[in-house]
Design a protein around this motif. Structure first.
Motif, PDB file in Angstrom:
ATOM      1  N   LEU A 109       0.616  -0.170  -4.879  1.00  0.00           N
ATOM      2  CA  LEU A 109      -0.661   0.464  -5.177  1.00  0.00           C
ATOM      3  C   LEU A 109      -0.664   1.905  -4.692  1.00  0.00           C
ATOM      4  N   ASP A 113       0.869  -1.172   0.000  1.00  0.00           N
ATOM      5  CA  ASP A 113       0.000   0.000   0.000  1.00  0.00           C
ATOM      6  C   ASP A 113       0.911   1.229   0.000  1.00  0.00           C
ATOM      7  N   ARG A 123     -13.056  -4.015  -0.485  1.00  0.00           N
ATOM      8  CA  ARG A 123     -13.507  -4.499  -1.797  1.00  0.00           C
ATOM      9  C   ARG A 123     -12.378  -5.196  -2.540  1.00  0.00           C
ATOM     10  N   LEU A 124     -11.164  -4.655  -2.441  1.00  0.00           N
ATOM     11  CA  LEU A 124     -10.035  -5.302  -3.099  1.00  0.00           C
ATOM     12  C   LEU A 124      -9.803  -6.693  -2.513  1.00  0.00           C
ATOM     13  N   GLN A 163      -8.944   0.761  -5.679  1.00  0.00           N
ATOM     14  CA  GLN A 163      -8.728  -0.582  -6.226  1.00  0.00           C
ATOM     15  C   GLN A 163      -8.299  -0.493  -7.686  1.00  0.00           C
ATOM     16  N   GLU A 166     -12.590   0.738   0.214  1.00  0.00           N
ATOM     17  CA  GLU A 166     -11.886   0.321  -1.002  1.00  0.00           C
ATOM     18  C   GLU A 166     -10.932  -0.847  -0.761  1.00  0.00           C
ATOM     19  N   GLN A 216      -8.890   3.315   4.808  1.00  0.00           N
ATOM     20  CA  GLN A 216      -9.779   3.385   3.653  1.00  0.00           C
ATOM     21  C   GLN A 216     -10.903   4.368   3.948  1.00  0.00           C
ATOM     22  N   TYR A 239      -6.372  -5.822 -11.036  1.00  0.00           N
ATOM     23  CA  TYR A 239      -5.919  -6.466  -9.806  1.00  0.00           C
ATOM     24  C   TYR A 239      -5.617  -7.953 -10.001  1.00  0.00           C
ATOM     25  N   SER A 289     -12.304  -9.163  -3.729  1.00  0.00           N
ATOM     26  CA  SER A 289     -12.009  -9.600  -5.096  1.00  0.00           C
ATOM     27  C   SER A 289     -10.864 -10.598  -5.124  1.00  0.00           C
TER      28      SER A 289
END
Length: 300
Positions: free
Chosen positions: A126, A85, A193-194, A161, A190, A186, A165, A197
């Motif tokens: 990211l 991050d 959600r990443l 995100q 976000e 966040q 990804y 996924s």
């Protein structure tokens, strides 16, 4: 030998830092307590149909006329991908150490350790919705390139995100482990959600959640306001009045994160930046040894 993160700040060479941390960790490790690939021989167990015949111990067979498997041998290397991050909140400073510095120390040490295990390593960062990708490889030259790119990371912008990804996993059927190092900051779910996924892709994930000791203790002496590094918003604080309420809210927040990730079968560890890297290295070795093969992942 456990090195304080502030001491590590004086080591400007990431390869040297990683080697120093890992050598000290391995020298102090009680190897009998951690089984898994790459560690010393642990014990024998009886052969079971389907076991890989490469790990039969023929000397034991000659002595006992029975088949035994040597546990804790390397059966296969894995691909370890480090996701950093690099949003602006990772510039948070705790007693002279920034979160991004600690993330670099941790990633360099884990990558060095993984490389000594025969694993391939890759680096992904990211920031501002972009995803920097450095594909996973096992050769020593690639590890040096990873150190170089890791050292160049400068946090900026917001966490969003990335569109691509799925690049975080190769999809080759090889054993893969994603190590995500983040402050879990966040604005609108976000990161959640990443991780939703990524968890859906059925690979192993470790989340190392970095927090400053000043965040955990609400110790912001001398400050009458705090600024959000990603939005620039400031809020006035009264540290004495707010501390109890803050710590109760934080405790619930951390417990919620832990339970959410557990529900996704994601390994979670909150790390205070004031502590040495040893616990994270130990967690990594254990999780690495538990990473299932592709056949196990498909339920074969």
């Amino acid at each position: 030998m456990q090195l304080d993160p502030k001491v590590l700040m004086t080591v400007k060479n990431l390869p040297l830092l990683a080697k120093t941390v890992v050598d000290g960790f391995m020298n102090g490790l009680n190897k009998s307590t951690v089984k898994g690939p790459g560690l010393e021989f642990s014990q024998y167990r009886s052969y079971q149909p389907g076991d890989d015949l490469r790990w039969l111990d023929w000397k034991m067979y000659a002595r006992s006329d029975r088949y035994y498997i040597r546990e804790s041998e390397i059966e296969t290397s894995i691909s370890v991908r480090f996701l950093i991050d690099a949003s602006a909140s990772m510039n948070h400073n705790d007693n002279g150490v920034k979160k991004i510095d600690y993330a670099k120390f941790l990633t360099a040490s884990l990558a060095y350790l993984a490389n000594t295990q025969g694993d391939s390593v890759g680096l992904y960062t990211l920031a501002n919705g972009g995803l920097y990708s450095m594909a996973s490889k096992a050769d020593p030259q690639h590890l040096q390139r990873l150190f170089y790119q890791l050292d160049r990371i400068e946090p900026s912008g917001k966490f969003t995100q990335p569109v691509h990804y799925k690049e975080l996993f190769a999809g080759t059927g090889r054993k893969e482990l994603l190590v995500f190092i983040t402050d879990m900051y966040q604005a609108d779910g976000e990161i959640t959600r990443l991780l939703d996924s990524l968890a859906a892709l059925k690979h192993e994930i470790i989340v190392f959640h970095l927090m400053g000791r000043n965040e955990l203790d609400f110790d912001f002496k001398g400050y009458g306001a705090l600024q959000d590094m990603e939005t620039g918003e400031t809020i006035a604080i009264n540290t004495q009045l707010a501390k109890k309420e803050y710590q109760e809210t934080l405790e619930k927040h951390l417990a919620d994160i832990r339970m959410q990730l557990l529900g996704k079968r994601i390994f979670y560890r909150m790390i205070s930046m004031g502590q040495p890297l040893d616990e994270a290295l130990r967690d990594f070795l254990v999780q690495r040894s538990l990473t299932p093969t592709p056949l196990q992942r498909r339920g074969a």
